[in-house]
Structure formats: C-alpha cells, structure tokens
Design a protein around this motif. Sequence first.
Motif, PDB file in Angstrom:
ATOM      1  N   ASP A  74       6.741 -17.759  -8.255  1.00 39.76           N
ATOM      2  CA  ASP A  74       7.952 -17.391  -7.523  1.00 39.76           C
ATOM      3  C   ASP A  74       7.851 -16.055  -6.803  1.00 39.76           C
ATOM      4  N   LYS A  75       6.641 -15.535  -6.656  1.00 44.02           N
ATOM      5  CA  LYS A  75       6.456 -14.248  -5.982  1.00 44.02           C
ATOM      6  C   LYS A  75       4.990 -14.055  -5.626  1.00 44.02           C
ATOM      7  N   TYR A  76       4.738 -13.073  -4.761  1.00 47.16           N
ATOM      8  CA  TYR A  76       3.383 -12.598  -4.523  1.00 47.16           C
ATOM      9  C   TYR A  76       3.245 -11.279  -5.255  1.00 47.16           C
ATOM     10  N   GLN A  77       2.065 -11.007  -5.766  1.00 45.87           N
ATOM     11  CA  GLN A  77       1.881  -9.783  -6.545  1.00 45.87           C
ATOM     12  C   GLN A  77       0.616  -9.048  -6.121  1.00 45.87           C
ATOM     13  N   ALA A  78       0.756  -7.727  -6.012  1.00 45.75           N
ATOM     14  CA  ALA A  78      -0.375  -6.859  -5.685  1.00 45.75           C
ATOM     15  C   ALA A  78      -0.336  -5.687  -6.654  1.00 45.75           C
ATOM     16  N   SER A  79      -1.340  -4.846  -6.598  1.00 45.50           N
ATOM     17  CA  SER A  79      -1.349  -3.664  -7.453  1.00 45.50           C
ATOM     18  C   SER A  79      -2.243  -2.593  -6.845  1.00 45.50           C
ATOM     19  N   PHE A  80      -2.038  -1.367  -7.296  1.00 43.01           N
ATOM     20  CA  PHE A  80      -2.920  -0.268  -6.909  1.00 43.01           C
ATOM     21  C   PHE A  80      -2.979   0.720  -8.067  1.00 43.01           C
ATOM     22  N   ILE A  81      -4.023   1.540  -8.077  1.00 42.41           N
ATOM     23  CA  ILE A  81      -4.173   2.552  -9.123  1.00 42.41           C
ATOM     24  C   ILE A  81      -4.016   3.927  -8.487  1.00 42.41           C
ATOM     25  N   PRO A  82      -2.952   4.643  -8.791  1.00 41.31           N
ATOM     26  CA  PRO A  82      -2.742   5.988  -8.229  1.00 41.31           C
ATOM     27  C   PRO A  82      -3.860   6.935  -8.659  1.00 41.31           C
ATOM     28  N   ASP A  83      -4.428   7.663  -7.688  1.00 41.38           N
ATOM     29  CA  ASP A  83      -5.503   8.591  -8.028  1.00 41.38           C
ATOM     30  C   ASP A  83      -5.138  10.040  -7.683  1.00 41.38           C
ATOM     31  N   GLU A  84      -3.880  10.236  -7.260  1.00 49.11           N
ATOM     32  CA  GLU A  84      -3.396  11.582  -7.008  1.00 49.11           C
ATOM     33  C   GLU A  84      -1.903  11.642  -7.322  1.00 49.11           C
ATOM     34  N   GLU A  85      -1.412  12.842  -7.521  1.00 48.89           N
ATOM     35  CA  GLU A  85       0.007  12.998  -7.815  1.00 48.89           C
ATOM     36  C   GLU A  85       0.819  13.096  -6.528  1.00 48.89           C
ATOM     37  N   GLY A  86       2.053  12.614  -6.595  1.00 46.27           N
ATOM     38  CA  GLY A  86       2.931  12.639  -5.437  1.00 46.27           C
ATOM     39  C   GLY A  86       3.671  11.325  -5.303  1.00 46.27           C
ATOM     40  N   VAL A  87       4.284  11.123  -4.137  1.00 47.57           N
ATOM     41  CA  VAL A  87       5.082   9.917  -3.894  1.00 47.57           C
ATOM     42  C   VAL A  87       4.313   8.958  -2.984  1.00 47.57           C
ATOM     43  N   TYR A  88       4.092   7.752  -3.485  1.00 48.84           N
ATOM     44  CA  TYR A  88       3.418   6.690  -2.731  1.00 48.84           C
ATOM     45  C   TYR A  88       4.487   5.815  -2.073  1.00 48.84           C
ATOM     46  N   THR A  89       4.238   5.416  -0.839  1.00 53.00           N
ATOM     47  CA  THR A  89       5.148   4.515  -0.124  1.00 53.00           C
ATOM     48  C   THR A  89       4.447   3.181   0.097  1.00 53.00           C
ATOM     49  N   VAL A  90       5.099   2.099  -0.315  1.00 60.64           N
ATOM     50  CA  VAL A  90       4.564   0.758  -0.104  1.00 60.64           C
ATOM     51  C   VAL A  90       5.402   0.092   0.980  1.00 60.64           C
ATOM     52  N   THR A  91       4.765  -0.385   2.034  1.00 63.13           N
ATOM     53  CA  THR A  91       5.500  -1.032   3.123  1.00 63.13           C
ATOM     54  C   THR A  91       5.045  -2.476   3.302  1.00 63.13           C
ATOM     55  N   MET A  92       6.005  -3.335   3.600  1.00 62.92           N
ATOM     56  CA  MET A  92       5.731  -4.729   3.911  1.00 62.92           C
ATOM     57  C   MET A  92       6.317  -5.028   5.283  1.00 62.92           C
ATOM     58  N   HIS A  93       5.555  -5.760   6.111  1.00 60.83           N
ATOM     59  CA  HIS A  93       6.061  -6.146   7.427  1.00 60.83           C
ATOM     60  C   HIS A  93       5.523  -7.513   7.805  1.00 60.83           C
ATOM     61  N   HIS A  94       6.399  -8.291   8.457  1.00 57.87           N
ATOM     62  CA  HIS A  94       5.933  -9.576   8.989  1.00 57.87           C
ATOM     63  C   HIS A  94       6.866 -10.085  10.075  1.00 57.87           C
ATOM     64  N   THR A  95       6.283 -10.470  11.203  1.00 57.44           N
ATOM     65  CA  THR A  95       7.019 -11.151  12.266  1.00 57.44           C
ATOM     66  C   THR A  95       6.692 -12.636  12.156  1.00 57.44           C
ATOM     67  N   VAL A  96       7.709 -13.445  11.921  1.00 54.73           N
ATOM     68  CA  VAL A  96       7.515 -14.875  11.702  1.00 54.73           C
ATOM     69  C   VAL A  96       6.990 -15.545  12.977  1.00 54.73           C
ATOM     70  N   LYS A  97       5.984 -16.397  12.836  1.00 54.63           N
ATOM     71  CA  LYS A  97       5.336 -16.985  14.017  1.00 54.63           C
ATOM     72  C   LYS A  97       6.237 -17.968  14.765  1.00 54.63           C
TER      73      LYS A  97
END
Length: 241
Positions: A89-112
């Motif tokens: 029921d979803k797509y899933q991704a992951s990342f491993i933070p290697d520095e301190e601070g605020v990470y921004t995750v963005t998603m974008h899609h223009t439907v064909k």
Amino acid sequence: MKSNSLQKVLFVILTLLFSASTFAHALWIETKAIGTKGKAQKIDIYFGEFSDKDITKTAKWFSDIKDFSLVLITPSKKEIKLTSTALEDKYQASFIPDEEGVYTVTMHHTVKDVYGTMKLDYNSSATVTVGNPSKGNEATANTNIISLFSKEITAAKKNGKITVNALYDAKIAKSQKMKVIAPNGWEKELWSNENGEISFTPLWSGNYMVEFAYTEKSEGEYNGKKYNEIWKMATYFIAVK
C-alpha cells in the motif's frame, strides 16, 4: 429519445464525479521528524485520501504516478536521488544520515496522461532533523515549484501553535487557500497571510496533513493531448505529539 438524453446526462455526471475523486487524491510523504546519524531513516510515499484513511494499493495507482522522483537534500545542500520499492500500500525508500542538520525530502511527478483538459502535477516534502536543528532548516531547501514548510516541525505538540510557510515558484504564496486535515478527518481551510503563512492549533495528537493546491491557466499539448489548465498540489505531513 428521452431515455438517450437521460443516459447522456447520467454519463456526464458520473464523469464529473470520477474526475473530482481523482483530483482529490493526493501523493504524500510520511517519515519520522527526528532521525539519528548513522541509522537508516525510512520514507513512505502514499497515494489516496488522507482524511478518509483511504490508501490506494500500489498495484492500482493510476497512470504513471509510480514513476515519481524522490530527492534528498542534505543539510550541506547536496542532492541525492533516492530509489523506492513498491510494497502493498505504499512505496518505501530510506537513507542514512551522515551529518547533523535538517534533511529535506522532496517528491515530484507530472502525470503523463492529461485528465479532461487538465495536466496534473504532484509535489510533496518532509524534513528530518538530525542533531543540529538550524543547519539546512529553511523553506528554500525544497526546489519544487509549489511547497510547504514548517521550521519547528519537531516541536509540534497538541494545543501548541503551528506555523506553515507556502512557496510558489520560489516566491511567498500570499493570499492562497490551504487545507489542514486532522488525524480524525476533520478539515479546515485557511488563507495564507502577506508572509505566505498559515497557523493552526492542533486539538488532537496524531498525524496531520497540510495541502496547497493551485490551478494555473495555461494552454499547451502534453504527450499528444491538449490541456488548458495545470493543477499543482503540495502536501506536507506533520506528526503532532
């Protein structure tokens, strides 16, 4: 003759209802607001109706929505494309933070596929704070054309005021309508002020969604089909303690 006319009217009504339900659907990101350096941070992408808790199974996502682009912007402004995997029921991704601070995750899609005469453009974002809450904690880290952002998302608490900033085309989105959806499905429409901000006080703990949709009058042709509007939506997930 009357029967044929009635059938045509019913067809038009059903088409409009289908279109309305399609456009009401949203893509959004869910992730924990606080991460840990060196530990994997999961990111979930959903499609459906947040207010009704109606999540569409990934096998039934329409058109090519599954081909969305997911990008991680690190506190030091590095951009990293993330790969996601389809679950039930979803797509899933992951990342491993290697520095301190605020990470921004963005998603974008223009439907064909152009729906009716409308081009659909989905946008979503989330922020993850690792240690230092200042580095990278800014709305402009998100490069999507339409976006939402809250600087103090890790401090979101029940009965505490939450301020959300809206941007469109890298500019403050003044006098624009936003929607806040509470965990129980309660919704409220708010208009942004001169600073492109809306504020609300959550009455319940749980997951909230903020939506900002904008329809641009623009004519053109996309993948062989004409359109006269571009519908753009931004979603932003807030977990309230």
